[in-house]
Design a protein around this motif. Structure first.
Motif, PDB file in Angstrom:
ATOM      1  N   SER A  93       0.878  -1.177   0.000  1.00  0.00           N
ATOM      2  CA  SER A  93       0.000   0.000   0.000  1.00  0.00           C
ATOM      3  C   SER A  93       0.908   1.217   0.000  1.00  0.00           C
ATOM      4  O   SER A  93       2.095   1.107  -0.267  1.00  0.00           O
ATOM      5  N   SER A  94       0.368   2.345   0.357  1.00  0.00           N
ATOM      6  CA  SER A  94       1.202   3.503   0.680  1.00  0.00           C
ATOM      7  C   SER A  94       0.942   3.796   2.157  1.00  0.00           C
ATOM      8  O   SER A  94       0.321   2.982   2.855  1.00  0.00           O
ATOM      9  N   GLY A  95       1.392   4.951   2.624  1.00  0.00           N
ATOM     10  CA  GLY A  95       1.197   5.271   4.044  1.00  0.00           C
ATOM     11  C   GLY A  95      -0.264   5.235   4.459  1.00  0.00           C
ATOM     12  O   GLY A  95      -0.607   4.825   5.580  1.00  0.00           O
ATOM     13  N   THR A  96      -1.141   5.631   3.548  1.00  0.00           N
ATOM     14  CA  THR A  96      -2.576   5.694   3.849  1.00  0.00           C
ATOM     15  C   THR A  96      -3.120   4.324   4.294  1.00  0.00           C
ATOM     16  O   THR A  96      -3.944   4.235   5.206  1.00  0.00           O
ATOM     17  N   GLY A  97      -2.642   3.275   3.666  1.00  0.00           N
ATOM     18  CA  GLY A  97      -3.070   1.917   4.049  1.00  0.00           C
ATOM     19  C   GLY A  97      -2.673   1.607   5.489  1.00  0.00           C
ATOM     20  O   GLY A  97      -3.401   0.924   6.213  1.00  0.00           O
ATOM     21  N   CYS A  98      -1.521   2.127   5.901  1.00  0.00           N
ATOM     22  CA  CYS A  98      -1.071   1.873   7.280  1.00  0.00           C
ATOM     23  C   CYS A  98      -1.895   2.667   8.288  1.00  0.00           C
ATOM     24  O   CYS A  98      -2.072   2.217   9.422  1.00  0.00           O
ATOM     25  N   TRP A  99      -2.376   3.858   7.901  1.00  0.00           N
ATOM     26  CA  TRP A  99      -3.335   4.570   8.767  1.00  0.00           C
ATOM     27  C   TRP A  99      -4.541   3.666   9.016  1.00  0.00           C
ATOM     28  O   TRP A  99      -4.984   3.478  10.139  1.00  0.00           O
ATOM     29  N   GLU A 100      -5.075   3.151   7.882  1.00  0.00           N
ATOM     30  CA  GLU A 100      -6.297   2.344   7.980  1.00  0.00           C
ATOM     31  C   GLU A 100      -6.049   1.087   8.814  1.00  0.00           C
ATOM     32  O   GLU A 100      -6.878   0.699   9.638  1.00  0.00           O
TER      33      GLU A 100
ATOM     34  N   GLN B 272      -2.964  19.258   5.771  1.00  0.00           N
ATOM     35  CA  GLN B 272      -3.743  18.357   4.942  1.00  0.00           C
ATOM     36  C   GLN B 272      -3.614  16.891   5.355  1.00  0.00           C
ATOM     37  O   GLN B 272      -4.562  16.124   5.239  1.00  0.00           O
ATOM     38  N   PHE B 273      -2.435  16.500   5.856  1.00  0.00           N
ATOM     39  CA  PHE B 273      -2.277  15.072   6.155  1.00  0.00           C
ATOM     40  C   PHE B 273      -2.880  14.712   7.502  1.00  0.00           C
ATOM     41  O   PHE B 273      -3.532  13.667   7.639  1.00  0.00           O
ATOM     42  N   SER B 274      -2.726  15.605   8.498  1.00  0.00           N
ATOM     43  CA  SER B 274      -3.427  15.344   9.764  1.00  0.00           C
ATOM     44  C   SER B 274      -4.935  15.383   9.495  1.00  0.00           C
ATOM     45  O   SER B 274      -5.705  14.615  10.076  1.00  0.00           O
TER      46      SER B 274
ATOM     47  N   VAL C  13      -1.138  11.426  16.406  1.00  0.00           N
ATOM     48  CA  VAL C  13      -0.321  12.624  16.198  1.00  0.00           C
ATOM     49  C   VAL C  13       0.490  12.468  14.921  1.00  0.00           C
ATOM     50  O   VAL C  13       1.014  11.390  14.627  1.00  0.00           O
ATOM     51  N   CYS C  14       0.543  13.549  14.160  1.00  0.00           N
ATOM     52  CA  CYS C  14       1.313  13.560  12.912  1.00  0.00           C
ATOM     53  C   CYS C  14       2.681  14.173  13.226  1.00  0.00           C
ATOM     54  O   CYS C  14       2.766  15.366  13.529  1.00  0.00           O
ATOM     55  N   GLN C  15       3.716  13.339  13.193  1.00  0.00           N
ATOM     56  CA  GLN C  15       5.053  13.835  13.591  1.00  0.00           C
ATOM     57  C   GLN C  15       5.546  14.942  12.670  1.00  0.00           C
ATOM     58  O   GLN C  15       6.118  15.923  13.132  1.00  0.00           O
ATOM     59  N   ASN C  16       5.337  14.761  11.370  1.00  0.00           N
ATOM     60  CA  ASN C  16       5.806  15.778  10.425  1.00  0.00           C
ATOM     61  C   ASN C  16       4.690  16.062   9.428  1.00  0.00           C
ATOM     62  O   ASN C  16       4.390  15.227   8.582  1.00  0.00           O
ATOM     63  N   GLU C  17       4.058  17.227   9.587  1.00  0.00           N
ATOM     64  CA  GLU C  17       2.965  17.615   8.689  1.00  0.00           C
ATOM     65  C   GLU C  17       3.599  18.127   7.391  1.00  0.00           C
ATOM     66  O   GLU C  17       4.144  19.234   7.323  1.00  0.00           O
ATOM     67  N   THR C  18       3.520  17.286   6.367  1.00  0.00           N
ATOM     68  CA  THR C  18       4.208  17.556   5.108  1.00  0.00           C
ATOM     69  C   THR C  18       3.615  18.748   4.367  1.00  0.00           C
ATOM     70  O   THR C  18       4.285  19.391   3.566  1.00  0.00           O
ATOM     71  N   ALA C  19       2.339  19.030   4.625  1.00  0.00           N
ATOM     72  CA  ALA C  19       1.679  20.121   3.897  1.00  0.00           C
ATOM     73  C   ALA C  19       2.151  21.497   4.350  1.00  0.00           C
ATOM     74  O   ALA C  19       2.108  22.462   3.578  1.00  0.00           O
TER      75      ALA C  19
ATOM     76  N   ALA D 163       1.409   7.237  15.805  1.00  0.00           N
ATOM     77  CA  ALA D 163       2.160   8.366  15.232  1.00  0.00           C
ATOM     78  C   ALA D 163       2.304   8.184  13.728  1.00  0.00           C
ATOM     79  O   ALA D 163       2.650   7.098  13.250  1.00  0.00           O
ATOM     80  N   ASP D 164       2.015   9.248  12.987  1.00  0.00           N
ATOM     81  CA  ASP D 164       2.268   9.283  11.545  1.00  0.00           C
ATOM     82  C   ASP D 164       3.678   9.815  11.353  1.00  0.00           C
ATOM     83  O   ASP D 164       3.967  10.968  11.638  1.00  0.00           O
ATOM     84  N   SER D 165       4.564   8.933  10.892  1.00  0.00           N
ATOM     85  CA  SER D 165       5.949   9.348  10.647  1.00  0.00           C
ATOM     86  C   SER D 165       6.274   9.190   9.158  1.00  0.00           C
ATOM     87  O   SER D 165       7.409   8.912   8.786  1.00  0.00           O
ATOM     88  N   VAL D 166       5.239   9.383   8.323  1.00  0.00           N
ATOM     89  CA  VAL D 166       5.406   9.146   6.880  1.00  0.00           C
ATOM     90  C   VAL D 166       6.543  10.006   6.325  1.00  0.00           C
ATOM     91  O   VAL D 166       7.398   9.512   5.585  1.00  0.00           O
ATOM     92  N   SER D 167       6.574  11.295   6.702  1.00  0.00           N
ATOM     93  CA  SER D 167       7.632  12.154   6.140  1.00  0.00           C
ATOM     94  C   SER D 167       8.695  12.490   7.184  1.00  0.00           C
ATOM     95  O   SER D 167       9.366  13.510   7.080  1.00  0.00           O
ATOM     96  N   ALA D 168       8.850  11.599   8.167  1.00  0.00           N
ATOM     97  CA  ALA D 168       9.905  11.800   9.171  1.00  0.00           C
ATOM     98  C   ALA D 168      10.816  10.575   9.283  1.00  0.00           C
ATOM     99  O   ALA D 168      12.038  10.713   9.406  1.00  0.00           O
TER     100      ALA D 168
ATOM    101  N   SER E 140       7.144   3.985   1.866  1.00  0.00           N
ATOM    102  CA  SER E 140       8.439   3.723   1.233  1.00  0.00           C
ATOM    103  C   SER E 140       9.055   4.923   0.523  1.00  0.00           C
ATOM    104  O   SER E 140      10.269   4.989   0.345  1.00  0.00           O
ATOM    105  N   GLN E 141       8.229   5.902   0.113  1.00  0.00           N
ATOM    106  CA  GLN E 141       8.671   6.873  -0.893  1.00  0.00           C
ATOM    107  C   GLN E 141       9.250   8.169  -0.347  1.00  0.00           C
ATOM    108  O   GLN E 141       9.352   9.147  -1.069  1.00  0.00           O
ATOM    109  N   LYS E 142       9.659   8.153   0.927  1.00  0.00           N
ATOM    110  CA  LYS E 142      10.189   9.397   1.504  1.00  0.00           C
ATOM    111  C   LYS E 142      11.613   9.129   2.002  1.00  0.00           C
ATOM    112  O   LYS E 142      12.507   8.930   1.196  1.00  0.00           O
ATOM    113  N   GLY E 143      11.802   9.092   3.322  1.00  0.00           N
ATOM    114  CA  GLY E 143      13.151   8.876   3.844  1.00  0.00           C
ATOM    115  C   GLY E 143      13.732   7.521   3.483  1.00  0.00           C
ATOM    116  O   GLY E 143      14.950   7.343   3.483  1.00  0.00           O
TER     117      GLY E 143
END
Ligand code: PLP
Length: 398
Positions: A62-69, A89-91, A138-144, A169-174, A194-197
């Protein structure tokens, strides 16, 4: 257009050639006797990236969104109450998902440009005497907005009132760019991609689940199937997956984790801090523009959201950069659409790559009428980097 496309959106990030080459593999049997070596190499090398010894990394197609779900549906009962803050936007999208999945969300509305409001988390948690809140998000890094929040402090707020909720914790962009500590911070589910750090193409949800969350998943009544933690953990324990995994992504992940280990995770964080500071010097000292992050404590080391002056449409800067200079900058999303553009500084990059992005943003801004001094951003970033140590945390400038 001749020359390389300069990819400076805050994900997907540039995939190193070494990772691309590692992904160029012939297909093989994912039930073969040697397949578990690949699975185990990936899962065990992820543990230090999450800074955990006890939690369990999980990879979803999936992408990060699938892991939220997955976090919501595996650990919670239908209709449970959760506490979350919205400041970008991501929070927002995570909260929106919770609502659409039927959870009750207590939302801490926070101005975009600020981060997780710790005092208000504490107030809500201490008011919840009956412990109706089952998870804190909590969103660790709000990418928007280019804002980093203090996840450890959210855990401290929970502990200070002995609140038993799970911490997601959302660490998608951290993750793998800004420090994240699963065990020390008492995070129950960390959501990433997968597509960030991790410097891979998009397409793999990368998450990590504490023993407490896995225990909760055993009795949680929310409906799930494809994203079931239990099925995944049971299969992974034997070195396999409950369904056909993406082979190139696994080979790519193994390689990118090797690169991170070779550089050293702390050095990766240091490089991101150092590069981000150069970008901020370009924005603030060079261009005399403002970041969306309203105070230095919120500054993100993976993405800078740059406010364009009144009367200028940020979307025009982005379109000009793309069409004229082959440079991809991040867009302003939702509430901040047109008001800013973003430079992603995450993953596989260095000073000279970023100078290209800064120069391109500078030219595009000049072209659409932003009154900045030509060369000022490039000069300010150079000055910062030349005066500060690059490389290893303890090392000096090479
Ligand atoms: N959370 C944050 C902070 C993000 O930046 C993103 C995507 O950019 C997501 C969640 C959603 O992740 P994905 O696009 O991988 O589904």
């Amino acid at each position: 257009m001749a020359g390389r496309n300069f990819l400076f959106v805050p994900g997907p990030t540039n995939v190193p050639d070494r990772v691309t080459r590692a992904m160029m593999v012939a297909m093989e049997d994912h039930r073969s006797p040697i397949f578990p070596e690949l699975t185990r190499a990936c899962l065990s090398a992820l543990k230090p990236v999450f800074k955990t010894t006890s939690a369990v990394p999980i990879l979803f197609p999936s992408s990060g969104t699938g892991c939220w779900e997955a976090a919501m549906t595996n650990c919670l009962n239908a209709g449970d109450k959760v506490l979350a803050s919205r400041f970008g936007q991501f929070s927002h999208l995570w909260i929106d998902m919770c609502t659409r999945l039927g959870f009750e969300v207590e939302v801490l509305e926070t101005p975009w440009g600020e981060g997780a409001p710790l005092d208000r988390y504490l107030a809500s948690l201490s008011a919840d005497k009956q412990h109706k809140i089952k998870a804190v998000l909590v969103c660790q890094n709000e990418t928007a907005t280019g804002v980093t929040s203090d996840v450890a402090a959210v855990r401290q707020a929970m502990n200070s009132v002995k609140h038993p909720a799970l911490l997601f914790a959302d660490s998608v962009s951290a993750l793998a760019s800004i420090d994240f500590r699963m065990d020390e911070w008492g995070v129950d589910v960390c959501v990433s991609g997968s597509q960030k750090g991790l410097m891979l193409p998009a397409g793999m949800g990368v998450t990590c689940v504490s023993q407490k969350a896995l225990e909760a998943a055993k009795s949680a009544t929310s409906k799930r199937c494809y994203f079931d933690y239990g099925d995944m953990v049971t299969s992974n324990a034997t070195g396999y997956f409950p369904y056909t995994p993406s082979l190139p992504m696994l080979y790519g992940l193994r390689e990118s984790l090797a690169m991170i280990a070779e550089e050293g995770l702390e050095n990766v964080f240091h490089r991101h801090t150092y590069l981000a500071a150069g970008v901020r010097a370009a924005v603030i000292e060079g261009w005399k523009l403002k970041l969306c992050a309203t105070a230095p404590k919120w500054h993100s080391d993976t993405v800078s959201a740059i406010m364009v002056p009144e009367g200028i449409n940020g979307a025009e800067v982005i379109a000009r950069a793309f069409k004229r200079y082959n440079l991809a900058l991040g867009a302003g999303l939702s509430q901040v659409a047109g008001k800013l553009f973003r430079i992603g500084h995450m993953g596989d990059l260095n000073e000279l790559m970023l100078l290209g992005a800064i120069a391109g943003a500078e030219m595009a801004m000049l072209d659409v009428g932003v009154k900045i001094e030509p060369g000022s951003g490039v000069a300010a970033a150079q000055k910062y980097w030349r005066n500060h140590a690059a490389g290893a945390k303890s090392g000096s400038a090479a």
